[in-house]
Design an enzyme around this catalytic site. Sequence first.
Site, short mmCIF file in Angstrom:
data_model
loop_
_atom_site.label_atom_id
_atom_site.label_comp_id
_atom_site.label_asym_id
_atom_site.label_seq_id
_atom_site.Cartn_x
_atom_site.Cartn_y
_atom_site.Cartn_z
N ASN A 223 -12.90 26.45 -11.47
CA ASN A 223 -13.44 27.73 -10.99
C ASN A 223 -13.86 28.53 -12.22
O ASN A 223 -13.02 29.08 -12.93
CB ASN A 223 -12.33 28.45 -10.20
CG ASN A 223 -12.73 29.86 -9.79
OD1 ASN A 223 -13.90 30.24 -9.90
ND2 ASN A 223 -11.76 30.62 -9.30
N LYS B 241 -15.42 31.25 -12.44
CA LYS B 241 -15.41 32.72 -12.25
C LYS B 241 -16.69 33.33 -12.84
O LYS B 241 -17.74 32.70 -12.82
CB LYS B 241 -14.13 33.32 -12.84
CG LYS B 241 -12.88 32.61 -12.29
CD LYS B 241 -11.61 33.34 -12.57
CE LYS B 241 -10.44 32.55 -11.99
NZ LYS B 241 -9.16 33.21 -12.16
N HIS C 266 -9.92 33.80 -2.45
CA HIS C 266 -9.32 33.92 -3.79
C HIS C 266 -8.71 35.32 -3.94
O HIS C 266 -9.27 36.30 -3.46
CB HIS C 266 -10.38 33.68 -4.86
CG HIS C 266 -9.77 33.46 -6.21
ND1 HIS C 266 -9.27 34.50 -6.95
CD2 HIS C 266 -9.54 32.33 -6.93
CE1 HIS C 266 -8.76 34.01 -8.08
NE2 HIS C 266 -8.92 32.70 -8.10
N GLU D 192 -8.60 37.28 -6.32
CA GLU D 192 -9.47 38.27 -6.97
C GLU D 192 -10.42 38.91 -5.95
O GLU D 192 -10.70 40.11 -6.02
CB GLU D 192 -10.24 37.61 -8.13
CG GLU D 192 -9.31 37.34 -9.31
CD GLU D 192 -9.72 36.18 -10.20
OE1 GLU D 192 -10.88 35.72 -10.11
OE2 GLU D 192 -8.87 35.72 -10.98
N GLU E 6 -2.16 29.53 -4.85
CA GLU E 6 -2.29 30.16 -6.15
C GLU E 6 -1.42 31.42 -6.21
O GLU E 6 -1.86 32.51 -5.78
CB GLU E 6 -3.74 30.56 -6.41
CG GLU E 6 -4.72 29.40 -6.41
CD GLU E 6 -5.97 29.73 -7.21
OE1 GLU E 6 -6.27 28.97 -8.13
OE2 GLU E 6 -6.62 30.75 -6.93
N GLY F 116 -4.26 33.28 -14.55
CA GLY F 116 -4.77 33.86 -15.80
C GLY F 116 -3.69 34.46 -16.69
O GLY F 116 -4.00 35.18 -17.64
N SER G 63 -2.85 29.10 -13.98
CA SER G 63 -2.53 28.68 -15.36
C SER G 63 -2.26 27.19 -15.49
O SER G 63 -1.40 26.77 -16.28
CB SER G 63 -1.35 29.50 -15.90
OG SER G 63 -1.72 30.87 -15.99
P1 PGA Z 1 -6.38 30.21 -14.10
O1 PGA Z 1 -7.16 30.61 -12.75
O2 PGA Z 1 -6.34 28.71 -14.16
O3 PGA Z 1 -7.18 30.81 -15.20
O4 PGA Z 1 -5.01 30.79 -13.97
C1 PGA Z 1 -6.99 29.88 -11.56
C2 PGA Z 1 -7.78 30.49 -10.43
O5 PGA Z 1 -7.85 31.74 -10.35
O6 PGA Z 1 -8.33 29.77 -9.60
#
Ligand code: PGA
Length: 262
Positions: A10, A12, A100, A102, A172, A178, A218
């Site tokens: 992903n 982003k 997601h 976010e 997640e 992140g 992560s």
């Molecule tokens: P990350 O993000 O691997 O940077 O923690 C995962 C995601 O938000 O899908």
Amino acid sequence: MARRPIIAGNWKMNNNKAAAKELMDGITRGIKELDASNMPEVVVAPAFTALWQVYDMIKNEPKIALAAQNVNPNPQGAYTGEVSLEMLADFNVKFVIIGHSERRQMFNETDEFINQKAIAILNAGLTPIICCGETLEQREQGITDKHLESQITKALKDISANDVEKSVIAYEPIWAIGTGKSCDAIEANRTIGEIRKVVARLYSQDVADKIRILYGGSVKPSTIIEQMAQPEIDGGLIGGASLKADSFIDLIKGAMPLSTVR
Ligand code: PGA
């Protein structure tokens, strides 16, 4: 029947055209070395502005599938700034990430809207990657499983068993996204097992055994082997570590049987 793992990157809001090209050059080069018969399903989710670039680079590369990071469930019309499923299908997009955290947190997306998207995606013949996850506060209050049950039940409302077994869920935990603080693999396995039980209760054990459930938050080359060793974890949805070709290739290798990776 064994579930085929998925490694999904992903991106982003990263990578302009040139950066997308450089990253995909590295990924396509690295993937050529890998044995297709043992590979996970490899998925990349660029921003809309890089979709054409990536589509063009992988149109003759069956080992990589394209995903979108969002979609609008309406067929067309006055939805300024939005992109439809027909537009995505034009670029041979196979997966769409929805729900997601976010988008839930920053763009106020509701469970109902996520459900509408899931239905539209499946009706268009694409596959939703439905994200769910708890906040740190919810985890500390001990309501993780209840919260996930609610998110999954609402996301799957009015979707047939046939469509659900083709779908993908990504667990997640929000506190792991992140942050560099991945959820312990054993605990991620337990939680994903609970999500599978929800699917079994809503549909059947057979559907629960078929649906693929990824872990995200992560994920790194140093964590993937232990994560993939867990029976409930069918792969990873990866943000940060998917932005460098070497680390993305290492993640793909981490989802392959050890004896098949040179
Ligand atoms: P990350 O993000 O691997 O940077 O923690 C995962 C995601 O938000 O899908």
